[in-house]
Design an enzyme around this catalytic site. Structure first.
Site, PDB file in Angstrom:
ATOM      1  N   GLN A 222     -75.394  45.264  35.522  1.00  0.00           N
ATOM      2  CA  GLN A 222     -75.260  44.219  34.868  1.00  0.00           C
ATOM      3  C   GLN A 222     -74.303  44.544  33.509  1.00  0.00           C
ATOM      4  O   GLN A 222     -74.239  45.484  33.111  1.00  0.00           O
ATOM      5  CB  GLN A 222     -76.580  44.037  34.135  1.00  0.00           C
ATOM      6  CG  GLN A 222     -76.852  42.993  33.278  1.00  0.00           C
ATOM      7  CD  GLN A 222     -78.288  43.005  32.509  1.00  0.00           C
ATOM      8  OE1 GLN A 222     -78.600  43.657  31.460  1.00  0.00           O
ATOM      9  NE2 GLN A 222     -79.273  42.552  33.236  1.00  0.00           N
TER      10      GLN A 222
ATOM     11  N   ASP B  61     -84.245  43.595  34.844  1.00  0.00           N
ATOM     12  CA  ASP B  61     -83.914  43.374  33.534  1.00  0.00           C
ATOM     13  C   ASP B  61     -84.470  44.088  32.537  1.00  0.00           C
ATOM     14  O   ASP B  61     -83.831  43.830  31.247  1.00  0.00           O
ATOM     15  CB  ASP B  61     -83.746  41.870  33.414  1.00  0.00           C
ATOM     16  CG  ASP B  61     -82.866  41.527  32.344  1.00  0.00           C
ATOM     17  OD1 ASP B  61     -81.845  41.869  32.260  1.00  0.00           O
ATOM     18  OD2 ASP B  61     -83.287  40.308  31.743  1.00  0.00           O
TER      19      ASP B  61
ATOM     20  N   SER C 106     -78.335  39.381  28.242  1.00  0.00           N
ATOM     21  CA  SER C 106     -77.770  39.485  29.737  1.00  0.00           C
ATOM     22  C   SER C 106     -76.745  38.523  30.008  1.00  0.00           C
ATOM     23  O   SER C 106     -76.881  37.375  29.826  1.00  0.00           O
ATOM     24  CB  SER C 106     -78.808  39.410  30.808  1.00  0.00           C
ATOM     25  OG  SER C 106     -79.772  40.322  30.458  1.00  0.00           O
TER      26      SER C 106
END
Length: 302
Positions: free
Chosen positions: A294, A220, A244
């Site tokens: 993502q 991330d 996110s």
């Protein structure tokens, strides 16, 4: 609360360095969840947390919760997650595991992370027994070795607005291969690709699930650099609201997260105040070890 969890919640002392084994040990403690009862676990956030819980933290903790209910001979091969609400770092997170299926080769788990009585994150993970089969993989891009590249603190240099990037405790050693987005923002370059060497900044225990969870935590980081850099903006230098939204990871081959791996990311699309980023992880010997996708919320306000 376990002793490791107490260590994680206590955070780092102000005089401690921004990286190294002690900071990594705090990450290991952060991932050591307290078992409340069957299928229920509790995790904490570090004392130095920002306003929201870091997405990699909640994803890593949720994967630990799932893995604690799976036989040790089955490794995780994929996860799919949604970030539902911003996490509150001041209170613990409860992880509820749903044992969806236990098959002969595959095990499936669903995890819900809960705070203040509401779901903040959901994860589905699939585990598999080791099996033999066909093999192929993309090759690693030609990049300079990590030891030849400047550290993150050196890259930040004279950018006063990014000073916290130098001082914030970081369990992941991170080296940009390309110019980072705060520099390309100044030069007018608009790269669609971002490449970063990473490794856990110390030595990790020989626990397979832990290495996977540390890579999940690291996945991330820098991923949304690609869509931002393509438009010449960056988090702390421009008015950008981001988070996110969802996250998917596929683990292809065994690896150690405390050895260097290349994070090669790019952005195929941005629209509707959302940016999509894809990434590949390569071990230092060129082995493709994982793939990530993502989508993030990216609201550029000016």
């Amino acid at each position: 609360m376990t002793e490791l969890a107490r260590q994680a919640a206590s955070g780092m002392d102000a005089g401690e360095p921004a990286g190294g084994q002690q900071v990594l040990d705090h990450l290991v403690a952060l991932l050591d969840l307290e078992k409340l009862e069957e299928n229920f676990f509790r995790g904490v956030s570090p004392a130095h947390s920002p306003v929201r819980v870091f997405g990699g933290q909640v994803a890593g903790q949720a994967l630990v919760a799932a893995g604690r209910t799976v036989p040790e001979d089955r490794g995780v091969h994929s996860l799919h997650a949604y970030f539902i609400r911003g996490g509150d770092p001041s209170v613990p997170i409860v992880y509820e595991v749903d044992r969806i299926r236990d098959g002969r080769s595959f095990t499936t788990r669903r995890v819900i992370a809960i705070q203040h009585g509401k779901a903040i994150f959901s994860l589905s993970a699939s585990f598999q027994k080791d099996e033999r089969g066909i093999e192929h993989a993309d090759g690693m891009p030609d990049v300079p070795p990590p030891d030849s590249l400047p550290t993150l603190a050196e890259r930040v240099g004279d950018f006063p607005h990014l000073s916290t990037m130098r001082t914030r405790p970081r369990p992941i050693d991170l080296r940009y291969v390309n110019d980072p987005p705060w520099l390309t923002r100044e030069t007018g370059e608009r790269p669609a690709r971002n490449q970063v060497w990473m490794r856990a900044d110390g030595v990790l225990p020989d626990e397979r699930l832990l290495h996977v969870c540390v890579l999940t935590y690291a996945s991330d980081m820098t991923l949304l650099d690609s869509p931002l850099a393509r438009h010449g903006v960056y988090w702390e230098l421009d008015k950008v609201l981001g988070a996110s939204l969802d996250h998917a990871l596929w683990f292809h081959r065994p690896f150690r997260a405390d050895e260097w791996f290349l994070y090669d990311t790019e952005t195929p699309s941005a629209s509707g105040a959302r940016g999509l980023a894809t990434g590949r992880f390569f071990a230092a010997d060129g082995t493709l070890i994982a793939t990530v996708v993502q989508e993030g919320l990216l609201r550029v306000l000016d």
